[in-house]
Design an enzyme around this catalytic site. Structure first.
Site, short mmCIF file in Angstrom:
data_model
loop_
_atom_site.label_atom_id
_atom_site.label_comp_id
_atom_site.label_asym_id
_atom_site.label_seq_id
_atom_site.Cartn_x
_atom_site.Cartn_y
_atom_site.Cartn_z
CE LYS A 114 -4.27 -1.64 2.11
NZ LYS A 114 -5.33 -1.29 3.07
NE ARG A 132 -12.52 11.54 -0.51
CZ ARG A 132 -13.22 10.45 -0.77
NH1 ARG A 132 -14.54 10.48 -0.69
NH2 ARG A 132 -12.64 9.32 -1.11
CG ASN A 138 -12.17 7.97 2.58
OD1 ASN A 138 -11.36 8.42 1.78
ND2 ASN A 138 -12.51 6.70 2.61
#
Length: 480
Positions: free
Chosen positions: A160, A293, A291
């Site tokens: 990742k 947002r 996240n």
């Protein structure tokens, strides 16, 4: 409350924000690039400012957007999702310019933008995390660190990007050779996508479910959750179908939601955000990411709670407390969202830009459409291929599925290929109907692409009318 907000985005999410702002009595300013001058969000806003020739680069220009906000007398900026939404520099520059940023503080975006920092904070907070490595060194040393991690935890592992997001910067590795090869490719992809080639490893959870918790937080210490979503049906780590609630056992839901609130408090979160988890076959869950947002799939949460998440975002940015407490949140029924894209599923989901010759959408009880297309609109090749988000609500799961089937059959889109035929396959799949799906669903159901795309008589007629309008004559008429 603000008098004017600039929406630093385009398409359906810009229109979504404009609607909530209008309900609050707030004027809105749209921004656009010259290559996007026919976009519908421009028509929906009270004002519109062209910020450059495009494509894409001007939507990513912090200076141009702040200049547009100042020139129009805007007091706040809503970033939507994508583009600059998770750019901490943008949040900081807005604040430094005296503009309210409708989102979390810049430092929170920085901390949560680093997967390694986020994992560390969650460990400190007591939130379960997937076993993972530290940031890998470059070259042979990094390969040695990666192989040692794989030997300890076993394959498969996930490579990742530290700065990854939106399904990008992720590569699975099932063997030593795949791991060595994947490290180099992941670094290259991360450098191109995020300007940062730092990578790390996580132990891969095989056939896990992707579950997220919607949270809301204000500047007065109030943090609540709005329940869970199941986002397991994905293609190449990109979500395709989202469902609320996630369908977990009651005790697991209570724990995962409380841990999401704990995570938000630990990070000093403000505004709307999402804490994401992976859940294994034993219903044990592990922190994945935050996240910072509004998300595409926020609509399913709004459908089962009746809460306008964007409205709360705007109110919080203006300094107000959340308009509700945890005990006020009531979850009812089921909601399913599909992202209908201009793509050809049978051609590796290749984008299908073109002119929308005919656009007829379904309606009726329990159907919500969030889109930015119209008849005659040309889908630009430069931007996201999403045409419209379809969200349906049902009091029961089966009712939601039946309503989804009706809604899909009610679409008539002519001019571009869409993902609708593929979704029609899914909605009739026994595993989907029985809620047997995880992150491997698309890969383990390749037969869903084996369909014949029948063209209804009404659609054939619509295409003929569209062609006659385009050419100025009937191209199929017999010559006299």
């Amino acid at each position: 409350m603000f008098k004017k907000i600039l929406v630093a985005n385009r398409g359906e999410i810009a229109i979504r924000i404009i609607r909530s702002a209008r309900e609050l009595g707030i004027k809105t300013v749209a921004v656009y690039e010259e290559t996007d001058k026919t976009a519908q969000h421009i028509m929906k806003a009270d004002e519109a400012v062209c910020i450059g020739s495009g494509p894409r680069k001007d939507y990513l220009s912090v200076d141009r957007i702040i200049q547009a906000a100042r020139a129009t007398g805007s007091e706040a900026v809503h970033p939507g999702y994508g583009f600059l939404a998770e750019n901490p520099l943008f949040a900081k520059e807005c604040t430094d310019a005296g503009l309210a940023f409708v989102g979390p503080p810049a430092q929170v975006i920085i901390d949560m933008g680093s997967k390694v920092v986020a994992r560390s904070l969650m460990t400190e907070a007591g939130v379960p995390v997937i076993p993972g490595s530290s940031v890998l060194a470059e070259g042979e040393r990094g390969e040695g660190e990666a192989l040692a991690f794989a030997e300890r935890y076993g394959f498969p592992v996930m490579i990742k990007a530290v700065a990854g997001g939106g399904g990008r910067g992720i590569r699975p590795a099932k063997s030593r050779d795949e791991l060595i090869k994947g490290l180099k490719m992941a670094r290259s992809e991360a450098r191109m996508a995020f300007g940062n080639d730092a990578i790390y490893l996580e132990k891969a959870l095989v056939r896990a479910r992707h579950v997220e918790v919607q949270i809301l937080a204000d500047n007065h210490g109030n943090v609540i959750h709005l329940g869970t979503r199941n986002c397991s049906i994905q293609r190449r780590h990109q979500k395709m179908i989202e469902i609320a609630p996630a369908g977990l056992p009651k005790l697991v839901i209570e724990r995962i939601c409380q841990d999401a609130v704990t995570a938000a408090r630990k990070t000093g979160y403000v505004s709307a955000g999402t804490v994401e988890f992976l859940v294994d076959h034993d219903d044990q869950y592990y922190f994945l990411e935050v996240n910072t947002r509004i998300q595409v799939e926020h609509t399913v949460t709004e459908m089962i709670t009746g809460i306008d998440i964007v409205r709360e975002q705007i109110r919080v940015a203006a300094g107000s407390e959340l308009s509700l407490r945890q005990e006020d949140v009531q979850l009812r029924g089921y909601a399913i969202e599909l992202r209908i894209n201009a793509e050809d599923p049978k051609n590796h989901f290749m984008a299908s830009p073109g002119i929308i010759q005919v656009y007829q959408a379904p309606g009726g009880h329990g159907i919500r459409l969030d889109g930015a297309i119209y008849q005659g609109y040309e889908i630009p090749q430069y931007y996201d291929s999403m045409l419209v988000k379809l969200t349906v609500y049902g009091f029961s799961w089966r009712e939601a599925v039946d309503r989804l089937r009706r809604a899909l059959n009610g679409f008539n889109i002519v001019g571009v290929q869409t993902t609708i035929p593929f979704y029609r396959q899914i909605v009739d799949d026994p595993d989907f109907i029985d809620q047997r799906f995880d992150t491997s669903y698309i890969e383990t159901h390749p037969h869903l692409l084996e369909y014949e795309e029948a063209v209804p008589d009404m659609e054939r007629l619509a295409r003929l009318v569209a062609e006659i309008n385009s050419y100025g004559f009937n191209p199929y008429a017999e010559p006299r």
